[in-house]
Design an enzyme around this catalytic site. Structure first.
Site, mmCIF file in Angstrom:
data_model
loop_
_atom_site.group_PDB
_atom_site.id
_atom_site.type_symbol
_atom_site.label_atom_id
_atom_site.label_comp_id
_atom_site.label_asym_id
_atom_site.label_seq_id
_atom_site.Cartn_x
_atom_site.Cartn_y
_atom_site.Cartn_z
ATOM 1 N N ARG A 240 0.912 -1.124 0.090
ATOM 2 C CA ARG A 240 -0.100 0.088 0.077
ATOM 3 C C ARG A 240 0.784 1.038 0.044
ATOM 4 N NH1 ARG A 240 -3.654 -2.631 -1.657
ATOM 5 N NH2 ARG A 240 -5.579 -3.128 -0.730
ATOM 6 N N GLU A 269 -3.637 7.637 -6.032
ATOM 7 C CA GLU A 269 -3.581 6.493 -7.055
ATOM 8 C C GLU A 269 -5.184 6.522 -7.600
ATOM 9 O OE1 GLU A 269 -3.194 2.246 -6.008
ATOM 10 O OE2 GLU A 269 -1.122 2.765 -5.252
ATOM 11 N N HIS A 287 0.269 -0.259 -9.824
ATOM 12 C CA HIS A 287 -0.599 -1.094 -8.932
ATOM 13 C C HIS A 287 -1.362 -2.328 -9.767
ATOM 14 C CE1 HIS A 287 -2.746 -0.721 -4.848
ATOM 15 N NE2 HIS A 287 -2.443 -2.085 -5.000
#
Length: 320
Positions: A240, A269, A287
């Site tokens: 994360r 993000e 990601h």
């Protein structure tokens, strides 16, 4: 009139997942794959018994308070649930589930890719070849940091951390780890346990993050902690973005204290951190840790398994 539970799938999931969902539920699918705002989530909730969201949808305390009473379960298509205020949703009587186990190997593969790419100048090398700039060679050209035989520190020795350790052992790496508690010897497989970060960080030539984003892990890798790593260490984050103080990371890269970093997640993000792009020794991906066909199918099916159990009157296996 359909007697099937109404289900809202907020993002475009795998074809196999959508096919199964359409068979068993009165389903509404976001085929456009656009991101819904919190207000839209609240407004649309009146139409559904269940919501199957991803990590991209926010269910904070404000959203939880305003969800329609019709919503009985949120079956997340993710392992992490830091986008959900669990106490607030529980107070509304809403069941929340996630999808553990099934994405461990895929995410660990990305962590390995990030580590290797960062250590061996993948960004710079790719640019040179693609742009026609590769017109020189010498023994001093693009010399990187060797992974084999190095010490790998892992923070968070859960399923993904253990999978990363298995991958790294194949490269002859020496595994060290920090976890909330020490693993049984059979799961350690020779790894060295460190009760504190103060013990782990100084021996970590490479450091890979695999812990959740919780209040006590936000900015876990801050300026003070990064300085405890050996000079020339490489930081890898496939967990994360909230775990890393990005300003402190940039300073450690600029100073040379860190030789490189490999990142699949960021505080912002989608988008990432534009300052990172100035540094070719920061290897970045958008990601995509769990983005394989096999894993996406498995995640979707795990979420649907939880829904099936709930609407059959049983406790879902992944209820939080």
């Amino acid at each position: 009139m359909s007697t099937k539970p109404t289900l809202w799938i907020t993002r475009k999931l795998s074809d196999a997942t959508l096919e199964r969902a359409a068979r068993d539920y009165d389903v509404t699918i976001n085929h456009e794959d656009r991101l819904y705002t919190p207000d839209e989530i609240i407004q649309n909730s009146a139409n559904f018994d269940a919501i199957l969201p991803c990590h991209s949808e926010l269910f904070d305390a404000s959203v939880a308070r305003q969800l329609d009473a019709r919503v009985k379960i949120i079956a997340n298509h993710s392992v992490g649930v830091d986008h959900c205020d669990l106490p607030a949703l529980k107070a509304r009587g809403i069941t929340v589930t996630n999808t553990p186990d099934v994405l461990s190997d895929a995410t660990a593969e990305i962590a390995l890719l990030l580590m290797l790419g960062a250590a061996r100048h993948a960004v710079e090398g790719d640019r040179l070849v693609r742009t026609g700039g590769w017109d020189f060679w010498s023994p001093a050209f693009m010399v990187g940091k060797q992974v084999s035989g190095a010490r790998l520190g892992i923070i968070g020795m859960g399923r993904v951390g253990q999978a990363m350790a298995r991958n790294a052992r194949g490269l002859g790496m020496e595994i060290h780890y920090h976890n909330r508690s020490q693993l049984p010897e059979a799961l350690e497989n020779g790894a060295t346990y460190h009760a504190t970060l103060d013990s782990l960080l100084p021996v970590s030539d490479f450091l890979s993050l695999h812990c959740p984003a919780l209040p006590d892990t936000i900015d876990l890798m801050n300026r003070n902690q990064l300085q405890k790593l050996p000079k020339g260490a490489v930081l890898v984050n496939s967990a994360r973005g909230a775990l890393v103080d990005e300003d402190a990371l940039l300073d450690a890269i600029k100073s040379g204290h860190l030789s490189a970093a490999g990142l699949d997640c960021f505080k912002n993000e989608p988008g990432g951190n534009s300052e990172f792009s100035r540094h070719e020794n920061i290897f970045m991906l958008p990601h995509i840790g769990s983005a394989t066909v096999k894993t996406r199918d498995a995640m979707g099916f795990r979420a649907l398994d939880n829904l099936d159990a709930f609407f059959a009157g049983k406790q879902p296996g992944d209820q939080l």
